[in-house]
Motif scaffolding. Structure first.
Motif, mmCIF file in Angstrom:
data_model
loop_
_atom_site.group_PDB
_atom_site.id
_atom_site.type_symbol
_atom_site.label_atom_id
_atom_site.label_comp_id
_atom_site.label_asym_id
_atom_site.label_seq_id
_atom_site.Cartn_x
_atom_site.Cartn_y
_atom_site.Cartn_z
ATOM 1 N N ILE A 224 -12.155 12.792 0.314
ATOM 2 C CA ILE A 224 -10.808 12.292 0.009
ATOM 3 C C ILE A 224 -10.906 11.103 -0.937
ATOM 4 C CG2 ILE A 224 -8.772 11.162 0.996
ATOM 5 C CD1 ILE A 224 -9.266 12.768 3.551
ATOM 6 N N VAL A 225 -11.843 10.193 -0.628
ATOM 7 C CA VAL A 225 -11.938 8.950 -1.399
ATOM 8 C C VAL A 225 -12.371 9.214 -2.845
ATOM 9 C CG1 VAL A 225 -13.026 6.667 -1.488
ATOM 10 C CG2 VAL A 225 -12.378 7.641 0.697
ATOM 11 N N GLN A 226 -13.164 10.264 -3.019
ATOM 12 C CA GLN A 226 -13.651 10.576 -4.363
ATOM 13 C C GLN A 226 -12.531 10.775 -5.378
ATOM 14 O OE1 GLN A 226 -16.329 13.805 -3.768
ATOM 15 N NE2 GLN A 226 -18.076 12.457 -3.424
ATOM 16 N N LYS A 227 -11.376 11.192 -4.870
ATOM 17 C CA LYS A 227 -10.265 11.413 -5.788
ATOM 18 C C LYS A 227 -9.734 10.097 -6.332
ATOM 19 C CE LYS A 227 -8.895 15.340 -3.033
ATOM 20 N NZ LYS A 227 -8.228 15.488 -1.737
ATOM 21 N N TYR A 228 -10.085 9.027 -5.677
ATOM 22 C CA TYR A 228 -9.574 7.729 -6.118
ATOM 23 C C TYR A 228 -10.722 6.922 -6.695
ATOM 24 C CZ TYR A 228 -5.732 9.255 -3.256
ATOM 25 O OH TYR A 228 -4.707 9.990 -2.742
ATOM 26 N N ASN A 229 -10.346 5.932 -7.453
ATOM 27 C CA ASN A 229 -11.354 5.151 -8.140
ATOM 28 C C ASN A 229 -11.809 3.989 -7.261
ATOM 29 O OD1 ASN A 229 -12.993 4.443 -10.179
ATOM 30 N ND2 ASN A 229 -11.407 3.414 -11.400
ATOM 31 N N SER A 230 -12.441 4.325 -6.136
ATOM 32 C CA SER A 230 -12.840 3.264 -5.220
ATOM 33 C C SER A 230 -14.276 3.451 -4.775
ATOM 34 C CB SER A 230 -11.953 3.262 -3.970
ATOM 35 O OG SER A 230 -10.612 3.262 -4.317
ATOM 36 N N SER B 131 -1.673 7.710 8.625
ATOM 37 C CA SER B 131 -1.187 6.447 8.124
ATOM 38 C C SER B 131 -2.144 5.841 7.100
ATOM 39 C CB SER B 131 -0.999 5.501 9.304
ATOM 40 O OG SER B 131 -0.275 4.394 8.925
ATOM 41 N N SER B 132 -3.433 5.818 7.420
ATOM 42 C CA SER B 132 -4.367 5.209 6.478
ATOM 43 C C SER B 132 -4.534 6.099 5.245
ATOM 44 C CB SER B 132 -5.714 4.927 7.140
ATOM 45 O OG SER B 132 -6.281 6.075 7.682
ATOM 46 N N ARG B 133 -4.356 7.405 5.438
ATOM 47 C CA ARG B 133 -4.454 8.326 4.306
ATOM 48 C C ARG B 133 -3.336 8.042 3.295
ATOM 49 N NH1 ARG B 133 -4.841 10.260 0.439
ATOM 50 N NH2 ARG B 133 -5.266 12.357 -0.307
ATOM 51 N N ALA B 134 -2.128 7.882 3.799
ATOM 52 C CA ALA B 134 -1.010 7.573 2.918
ATOM 53 C C ALA B 134 -1.212 6.206 2.276
ATOM 54 C CB ALA B 134 0.300 7.593 3.703
ATOM 55 N N LEU C 182 -4.011 4.719 1.530
ATOM 56 C CA LEU C 182 -5.007 4.797 0.461
ATOM 57 C C LEU C 182 -4.356 5.226 -0.845
ATOM 58 C CD1 LEU C 182 -8.021 4.914 -0.485
ATOM 59 C CD2 LEU C 182 -8.011 7.304 0.196
ATOM 60 N N HIS C 183 -3.496 6.230 -0.753
ATOM 61 C CA HIS C 183 -2.847 6.731 -1.958
ATOM 62 C C HIS C 183 -1.917 5.681 -2.561
ATOM 63 C CE1 HIS C 183 -1.139 9.707 -4.664
ATOM 64 N NE2 HIS C 183 0.042 9.192 -4.370
ATOM 65 N N LEU C 184 -1.097 5.077 -1.707
ATOM 66 C CA LEU C 184 -0.133 4.092 -2.187
ATOM 67 C C LEU C 184 -0.822 2.876 -2.798
ATOM 68 C CD1 LEU C 184 2.260 4.348 0.856
ATOM 69 C CD2 LEU C 184 2.890 4.918 -1.472
ATOM 70 N N LEU C 185 -1.896 2.427 -2.133
ATOM 71 C CA LEU C 185 -2.627 1.276 -2.658
ATOM 72 C C LEU C 185 -3.268 1.610 -3.998
ATOM 73 C CD1 LEU C 185 -4.415 -0.268 0.465
ATOM 74 C CD2 LEU C 185 -2.705 -1.362 -0.947
ATOM 75 N N SER C 186 -3.854 2.798 -4.078
ATOM 76 C CA SER C 186 -4.526 3.177 -5.319
ATOM 77 C C SER C 186 -3.548 3.194 -6.478
ATOM 78 C CB SER C 186 -5.157 4.559 -5.198
ATOM 79 O OG SER C 186 -6.007 4.577 -4.107
#
Lengths: 105, 474
Positions: free
Chosen positions: B129-135, B80-83, B85-89
């Motif tokens: 996982i987080v590295q793929k996003y700009n956070s 749930s939190s994985r999805a 993260l993607h949606l929020l990003s």
């Protein structure tokens, strides 16, 4: 007469792999008719997995004669509920994903 | 009485199997997914899924979103939190192009592996996982709650030692708490000893969850984030609604399930995944090829009766299979609850941060039929009740400035200080205390308990000058 074998790719994820010694993917060969004269159905495959692959706590994989609620099954990326659930006839080369959506696997 | 044998018969009658396997949305493609009673094809499913999320996010924006908000995402690494993260990003990057409404996005992960004494940390996996996003990423361990940083003034290095007094065994809800500076044990050992001393899994799960929640909120505060996103999906929320009610946490239920609430003041808690069931999330992650991190829980591989929460989950998920509107009915009914107006903002449980009612001790005595004598024997070590609070400990308060606090705490040689924790716990946490033997509670609990005790003392002192609210009403 021996039945021809069919190849099935099984995937376990979402914490379900802990029931299978942390194996996430396994290709197995099963008889095309585990329960003759009928062709192998999903129901037979689940039972076969319980008898042959599960290392621990089979009750966390199955309840009654079906899969435990909370575990998703995808047959070639299609929801098994669309495919007729236990009645689905397994074909050679099927990719079957077992995905636990339960808290803590 | 219903028996297990009955259910297959009902099962056949009730379950509506879709005859036509065509997507109900585009009406052209072959359906591949069944969600509740509706069939979807893959693209339509994803469209609906993302749409639900966006709709929830829109609501937050119009309600009490500030401009230039710093936000924090709580990421366990589970589906749930994985999805989320993607949606929020996606939303954040979309917003960046328009106008900047979120200036900083932190992702906070709490590694729970020390509970199970596992060597591997989940921090690295999640960080990848987080590295793929700009956070920005912050990885913590659950035992960090014992470090001084996670108290309001970031200096309060005392833990509470609680032991059930043998002489008062008949009255189980009387227990001693000793404030002490405990430096001998590492944070991990303190956490492990805490969990070892809790005899049942339900309380253990409770403890772990509230430690995690406190850690998340404190971290959000430290980083100056005004919003914390949690990934509770509707299956999870439905489970929580039932299990929290059965654990005696009905009064704090809305705080733990609402899509958005500002009970914690400076940190607003948002749950944008509240309308998705776990099946949808599982499918979404599968189709996008998201790897999730497997987070073992205390009830992993345990039978379903091992804890209230686990039993509730089995019950709800089991019902959901045969009656696919179970989860959404419970979750939607629950979401109508609001936080009671009668809640005194000052009455916050030192442990779980949730509200408690005044005179909760008497309330519990009134509603409890049996007083359960504690069968656990207390080890009689140094923490005897004789070490009473000395006067020079009094200046240690939370309200004073940091420099002052460090001045008064650090030189204090007093390791032991008895503190009344009874009045600063909510009903459910008091019930949980029955299952403990002797534990060390993290500094934030000690800090809050102390603060509240001071407040109560103060109130007592000025009581005769106060005009009673009740008299006023009459």
């Amino acid at each position: 007469m021996t039945q021809p074998l069919i190849k099935v790719n099984l995937f376990f994820s979402g914490g379900l792999e802990i029931l299978f010694d942390n194996i996430k993917q396994k290709t197995v060969e099963i008889s095309s008719s585990i329960n003759p004269p009928n062709q192998t159905k999903m129901e037979d495959l689940i039972k076969w997995i319980r008898e042959n692959l599960i290392k621990t706590k089979p009750e966390l994989f199955m309840t009654g004669n079906t899969i435990r609620p909370g575990i998703l099954i995808l047959i070639n990326d299609v929801d098994w509920e669309v495919e007729g659930e236990l009645e689905y006839t397994i074909k050679d080369g099927d990719n079957i994903h077992f995905l636990s959506t339960l808290h803590g696997g | 009485m219903c028996s297990i044998e009955d259910s297959p018969i009902i099962f056949d009658e009730v379950k509506i199997k879709p005859e036509v396997k065509i997507c109900i949305k585009c009406k052209t493609s072959t359906a591949t997914i069944l969600i509740r009673h509706s069939t979807y094809c893959k693209p339509c499913f994803q469209h609906v899924f993302v749409g639900k999320f966006r709709k929830n996010m829109e609501k937050y924006k119009t309600s009490n979103s500030k401009i230039d908000e710093k936000v924090m995402i709580g990421l366990s690494g589970g589906p749930s939190s994985r999805a989320m993260l993607h949606l929020l990003s996606e939303i954040f990057s979309h917003e960046l192009s328009k106008k900047q409404s979120f200036t900083e996005v932190w992702v906070c992960h709490i590694d729970e592996n020390s509970i199970f004494n596992l060597k591997d940390s989940t921090i690295n996996q999640v960080e990848q996982i987080v590295q793929k996003y700009n956070s920005l990423f912050i990885g913590l361990r659950i035992e960090d709650i014992y470090s001084d940083e996670f108290t309001s003034n970031m200096e309060f290095g005392q833990v509470l030692k609680i032991s059930i007094d043998k002489s008062k065994q008949q009255e189980f809800n009387e227990f001693n708490a000793t404030i002490r500076q405990n430096k001998e044990l590492s944070n991990k050992e303190k956490l492990q000893s805490l969990l070892e001393c809790i005899s049942n899994l339900t309380s253990k799960e409770d403890f772990v969850w509230y430690l995690k929640l406190s850690l998340l909120i404190q971290t959000a505060r430290k980083k100056g984030c005004t919003r914390l996103f949690l990934g509770d999906c509707s299956t999870r929320l439905a489970t929580k609604i039932i299990s929290l009610t059965s654990k005696g946490r009905g009064s704090s239920l809305p705080i733990e399930i609402l899509g958005e609430n500002n009970y914690f003041g400076d940190v607003i808690i948002s749950r944008p995944m509240k309308d998705m069931i776990s099946k949808e999330i599982g499918l979404y992650n599968h189709y996008l090829g998201f790897e999730t991190v497997f987070i073992p829980s205390l009830t992993s591989l345990q039978p379903s009766k091992s804890s209230i929460e686990r039993l509730t989950e089995d019950f709800i998920v089991g019902l959901e299979r045969d009656y696919p509107s179970t989860v959404s009915t419970i979750a939607r009914t629950g979401s109508k609850l609001t936080i009671s107006n009668s809640i005194d903002d000052e009455n916050r449980c030192a442990l779980c941060l949730m509200p408690y009612r005044n005179e909760n001790k008497f309330f519990q005595n009134r509603i409890t039929l049996t007083k359960i004598p504690s069968s656990i024997s207390t080890t009689n070590d140094c923490n005897t009740a004789t070490n009473n609070c000395n006067d020079h400990c009094n200046p240690v308060t939370v309200s004073c400035s940091q420099s002052c606090c460090s001045d008064c705490i650090k030189p204090t040689k007093l390791d032991h200080q008895n503190i009344e924790i009874n009045n600063t716990l909510c009903h459910a946490c008091r019930v949980n205390m029955r299952d403990i033997n002797e534990i060390f509670l993290p500094p934030y609990v000690a800090e809050e308990a102390k603060r509240q005790n001071r407040r109560l003392d103060l109130r007592k002192n000025i009581e005769e000058f106060l005009i009673d609210d009740i008299d006023d009403d009459q």
